[in-house]
Design an enzyme around this catalytic site. Structure first.
Site, PDB file in Angstrom:
ATOM      1  N   CYS A 119      78.691   3.562 -61.719  1.00  0.00           N
ATOM      2  CA  CYS A 119      78.695   2.209 -62.280  1.00  0.00           C
ATOM      3  C   CYS A 119      78.113   1.228 -61.280  1.00  0.00           C
ATOM      4  CB  CYS A 119      80.118   1.794 -62.669  1.00  0.00           C
ATOM      5  SG  CYS A 119      80.217   0.130 -63.356  1.00  0.00           S
ATOM      6  N   CYS A 137      79.871  -2.136 -61.271  1.00  0.00           N
ATOM      7  CA  CYS A 137      81.173  -2.123 -60.603  1.00  0.00           C
ATOM      8  C   CYS A 137      81.043  -2.115 -59.082  1.00  0.00           C
ATOM      9  CB  CYS A 137      81.970  -0.885 -61.027  1.00  0.00           C
ATOM     10  SG  CYS A 137      82.130  -0.644 -62.806  1.00  0.00           S
ATOM     11  N   ASP A 138      80.110  -1.302 -58.565  1.00  0.00           N
ATOM     12  CA  ASP A 138      80.102  -1.009 -57.133  1.00  0.00           C
ATOM     13  C   ASP A 138      78.847  -1.430 -56.384  1.00  0.00           C
ATOM     14  OD1 ASP A 138      82.608   0.186 -57.425  1.00  0.00           O
ATOM     15  OD2 ASP A 138      81.733   2.123 -57.941  1.00  0.00           O
TER      16      ASP A 138
END
Length: 321
Positions: A144, A147-148
């Site tokens: 992701c 997300c990261d």
């Protein structure tokens, strides 16, 4: 409007929706507005894959919107209608002989009964199968970028894949660094020409075509990724490249393990439905990326969710006749 009750059976819900992505939330909206007592069971977070999508530019009504923002708008609409959300994983579905009662069994050993079920579990990202991929999960390996990605500001980031998702996420990751590798096993990409041209013309993206990742190698202390061993698929020559992060985007598989015993899936695991989004089991419908079809987009998932809900409403009405 008919009352959605049945004197012969007692139900926890009229409808259980399994999966809280665009298809599942759309189905819940239509069902709840038709006075069906509805609940969504979602293992992860409401929104499905769109919360992992950085930018959306092909959804009607929005020239541009962040994936998380669109997801949140959908979720708020569902919550406003007072649809229930249960955070759990479905492990089995059982059907009564007369198809009037569906039992949805959860990993927590609880179960719920319903008149109908819509499966909208979507897909999960495939792993590339490289040595060390699982070992370094959450230590540099991520699926992701939204997300990261920010965790690797000014670091070397490597994306693997040749489709739309891989290209889009490589572009997105250039927000954080000017060192993005994009590895693809071929020299032709599967994304649309506009997206591919953006990638090729971005000076911060280094294209490494005709290569695959063989191994994820850690730093000296083994606490995080340090480099990748890659192989040229034509010459079979192995080389190593430095990287601080690895984001594989090589496709997805349907989340249908929990219905394997129902014989409703094709050879690839996708659920087979008719034009009403109905499986061969009466009262069991499916919608979104989890069904066998050619195009998987947010807009097609929303379409499926509306169709599945409307025909399931009709199915439940007929139970009462």
């Amino acid at each position: 409007m008919k009352s959605h009750t049945n004197k012969e059976n007692k139900y926890d819900y009229d409808l259980v929706v399994i999966g809280g992505g665009p298809a599942g939330m759309t189905a819940a909206i239509y069902a709840q507005r038709a006075n069906l007592k509805t609940v969504i069971i979602e293992k992860y977070a409401a929104g499905g894959k769109i919360i992992k999508t950085s930018e959306i530019e092909n959804y009607p009504g929005y020239d541009y919107i962040l994936g998380r923002e669109l997801s949140e708008k959908m979720k708020k609409q569902v919550e406003k209608l007072q649809v229930g959300f249960i955070s759990d994983e479905v492990t089995k579905i059982r059907d009564s002989k007369d198809h009037k009662v569906k039992k949805v069994i959860l990993a927590s050993d609880e179960f719920y009964t319903a008149k109908g079920v819509i499966i909208a579990t979507g897909t999960l990202e495939r792993k590339i199968g490289a040595v060390g991929e699982e070992e370094y999960a959450n230590r540099g390996v991520s699926y992701c970028a939204v997300c990261d990605g920010a965790l690797f500001k000014n670091k070397i980031i490597t994306v693997v894949g040749g489709g739309y998702a891989a290209c889009e996420e490589a572009l997105y990751l250039t927000r954080f660094t000017n060192k993005v590798n994009l590895i693809h096993r071929r020299d032709q990409f599967r994304a649309d020409d506009k997206t591919v041209n953006k990638v090729k013309n971005n000076k911060n993206i280094n294209l490494i075509t005709d290569h695959v990742v063989l191994q994820v190698l850690g730093t000296a202390d083994k606490k995080k990724i340090g480099k990748l061993e890659i192989q040229n698929v034509k010459t079979k020559k192995n080389t190593e490249i430095a990287t601080d992060a690895l984001f594989p985007y090589i496709g997805s598989d349907p989340v249908t393990k929990f219905v394997k015993d129902l014989d409703i899936c094709d050879s690839n695991g996708y659920i087979i439905v008719n034009d009403k989004c109905q499986t061969k089991i009466p009262g069991l419908y499916a919608a979104g990326d989890v069904i066998a079809k050619n195009l998987r987009q947010i807009v097609t998932a929303v379409n499926d969710g509306a169709i599945a809900a409307q025909y399931l409403i009709n199915f439940i009405d007929n139970l009462n006749e």
